[in-house]
Design a protein around this motif. Structure first.
Motif, PDB file in Angstrom:
ATOM      1  N   ILE A  78      -5.302   5.675  -2.070  1.00 17.79           N
ATOM      2  CA  ILE A  78      -6.618   4.888  -2.503  1.00 17.79           C
ATOM      3  C   ILE A  78      -6.477   4.456  -3.678  1.00 17.79           C
ATOM      4  O   ILE A  78      -6.716   2.848  -4.218  1.00 17.79           O
ATOM      5  N   GLU A  79      -6.269   4.855  -5.292  1.00 19.52           N
ATOM      6  CA  GLU A  79      -6.193   5.102  -5.871  1.00 19.52           C
ATOM      7  C   GLU A  79      -5.463   3.792  -5.815  1.00 19.52           C
ATOM      8  O   GLU A  79      -5.393   2.773  -7.253  1.00 19.52           O
ATOM      9  N   THR A  80      -4.016   3.721  -6.114  1.00 16.77           N
ATOM     10  CA  THR A  80      -2.836   2.985  -6.176  1.00 16.77           C
ATOM     11  C   THR A  80      -2.452   1.957  -5.519  1.00 16.77           C
ATOM     12  O   THR A  80      -2.588   0.724  -5.811  1.00 16.77           O
ATOM     13  N   ALA A 112     -10.348   0.398   0.288  1.00 20.65           N
ATOM     14  CA  ALA A 112      -9.174   0.518  -1.044  1.00 20.65           C
ATOM     15  C   ALA A 112     -10.487  -1.280  -1.500  1.00 20.65           C
ATOM     16  O   ALA A 112      -9.785  -1.303  -3.244  1.00 20.65           O
ATOM     17  N   MET A 113     -10.922  -1.879  -0.535  1.00 21.86           N
ATOM     18  CA  MET A 113     -10.933  -3.357  -1.317  1.00 21.86           C
ATOM     19  C   MET A 113     -12.590  -3.704  -0.849  1.00 21.86           C
ATOM     20  O   MET A 113     -12.982  -4.640  -1.076  1.00 21.86           O
ATOM     21  N   GLY A 114     -12.991  -2.672  -0.753  1.00 22.29           N
ATOM     22  CA  GLY A 114     -14.236  -3.065  -0.351  1.00 22.29           C
ATOM     23  C   GLY A 114     -15.475  -3.506  -0.912  1.00 22.29           C
ATOM     24  O   GLY A 114     -16.151  -4.320  -0.814  1.00 22.29           O
ATOM     25  N   GLU A 115     -15.637  -3.525  -2.486  1.00 22.79           N
ATOM     26  CA  GLU A 115     -15.865  -3.913  -3.329  1.00 22.79           C
ATOM     27  C   GLU A 115     -15.595  -5.274  -3.799  1.00 22.79           C
ATOM     28  O   GLU A 115     -16.302  -6.110  -4.199  1.00 22.79           O
ATOM     29  N   MET A 174       0.688  -1.310  -0.224  1.00 23.77           N
ATOM     30  CA  MET A 174       0.124  -0.166   0.112  1.00 23.77           C
ATOM     31  C   MET A 174       0.972   1.157   0.043  1.00 23.77           C
ATOM     32  O   MET A 174       1.866   0.485   0.375  1.00 23.77           O
ATOM     33  N   SER A 175       0.327   2.146  -0.953  1.00 22.98           N
ATOM     34  CA  SER A 175       0.906   3.751  -0.720  1.00 22.98           C
ATOM     35  C   SER A 175       0.129   4.805  -0.048  1.00 22.98           C
ATOM     36  O   SER A 175      -1.242   4.901   0.146  1.00 22.98           O
ATOM     37  N   ARG A 176       0.756   4.793   1.027  1.00 25.20           N
ATOM     38  CA  ARG A 176       0.265   6.411   2.009  1.00 25.20           C
ATOM     39  C   ARG A 176       0.586   7.493   1.848  1.00 25.20           C
ATOM     40  O   ARG A 176       2.210   6.925   1.888  1.00 25.20           O
TER      41      ARG A 176
END
Length: 297
Positions: free
Chosen positions: A158-160, A213-216, A139-141
């Motif tokens: 979030i997009e990354t 980020a991954m809810g879907e 992840m990128s924060r």
């Protein structure tokens, strides 16, 4: 005599853990290098193969425990798990033993446990390649200072991360998050003035980020409560055979739309999410109390 036996168990079991880890990490690292070949079907196959090797590592760890340091694992609520589903796994964190317990408990019941890692960790020699081979999401924060200097970066992390997790749309995954952020100790408990007796305060940001980020892709939360009836053990205690009982309660929770939102920028959502997580931790505290009183069956 008992002390001598405990020391022998410690040396032998730690030795076997080390040998087992070294034996399986080599083919996983090899998979990582093979996965560098940019052919998607090939990369999917190599990821699958790496997870097979990692699963064998977990199985061998369990065998070491059964033979050298057997203990009674008392589990409730595990019947609702499926090996082909998408999960966010959350748990209280008291010891490094927690990870061994969770791996043993969840092996072949849900997909192999993955951890979100900082993107910088991919450059760790050998291990970075192994984690990549196992599809650990990097992840990128963006820091507050970076956002202040460059507001256009807002939402970029979030997009990354979403792009990094696109592979999980078709491949079931389990993402692990220790919500307290660190292991429980009396010192940490006192320092942060935790309102819970046996837990640290839950940190909502990490869980909210994963869900945003991954809810879907994720469909359920696996809420794990771990309790050590004889006191929180160290890994050395565990390897010495001093741990005789471990109690675990598993609860599967559907992920609703109410749990997915912009935690960083939506104040109302942030307050709501923190409230929901605190309720979950209050319930976890009650479960730990019932486990200690052997009331959960």
């Amino acid at each position: 005599m008992g002390s001598v036996l405990s020391k022998i168990k410690k040396v032998v079991s730690i030795g076997f853990y080390a040998i087992n880890t070294f034996f399986w990490v080599l083919p996983i690292i090899t998979c990582g290098f093979l996965k560098l070949i940019p052919i998607q079907p090939w990369q999917h196959f190599i990821s699958w193969l790496a997870k097979i090797f990692a699963g064998r590592w977990v199985a061998c760890n369990s065998l070491i425990q059964n033979v050298l340091t057997p203990f009674k694992l008392e589990v409730t609520g595990i019947e609702d798990l499926k090996p082909k589903d998408w999960y966010l796994v959350i748990a209280n964190h008291q010891s490094w033993v927690d990870i061994l317990v969770m791996q043993r408990l969840l092996h072949n019941r849900i997909p192999f446990l993955n951890f979100f890692l900082k993107k910088e960790l991919i450059y760790v020699p050998f291990l970075g390649v192994a984690w990549w081979a196992l599809d650990f999401p990097f992840m990128s924060r963006t820091s507050k200072a970076q956002l202040k200097n460059n507001p256009s970066l807002r939402g970029k992390d979030i997009e990354t991360t979403r792009k990094a997790c696109e592979k999980f749309k078709e491949v079931p995954v389990s993402i692990v998050n220790f919500v307290e952020g660190t292991r429980f100790t009396e010192y940490k408990h006192k320092r942060q003035k935790s309102p819970f007796k046996q837990l640290l305060k839950p940190k909502a940001g990490g869980v909210a980020f994963v869900l945003q980020a991954m809810g879907e892709q994720l469909s359920k939360i696996v809420n794990i409560t771990i309790h050590y009836p004889d006191g929180i053990p160290t890994f050395v205690d565990f390897a010495s055979g001093k741990v005789k009982r471990i109690q675990v309660h598993v609860e599967v929770i559907p992920i609703s739309d109410a749990l997915i939102g912009d935690y960083s920028n939506d104040i109302d959502f942030r307050v709501q999410f923190q409230s929901e997580l605190n309720k979950l931790w209050q319930d976890k505290e009650q479960k730990m109390k019932k486990l200690s009183e052997n009331e959960i069956a």
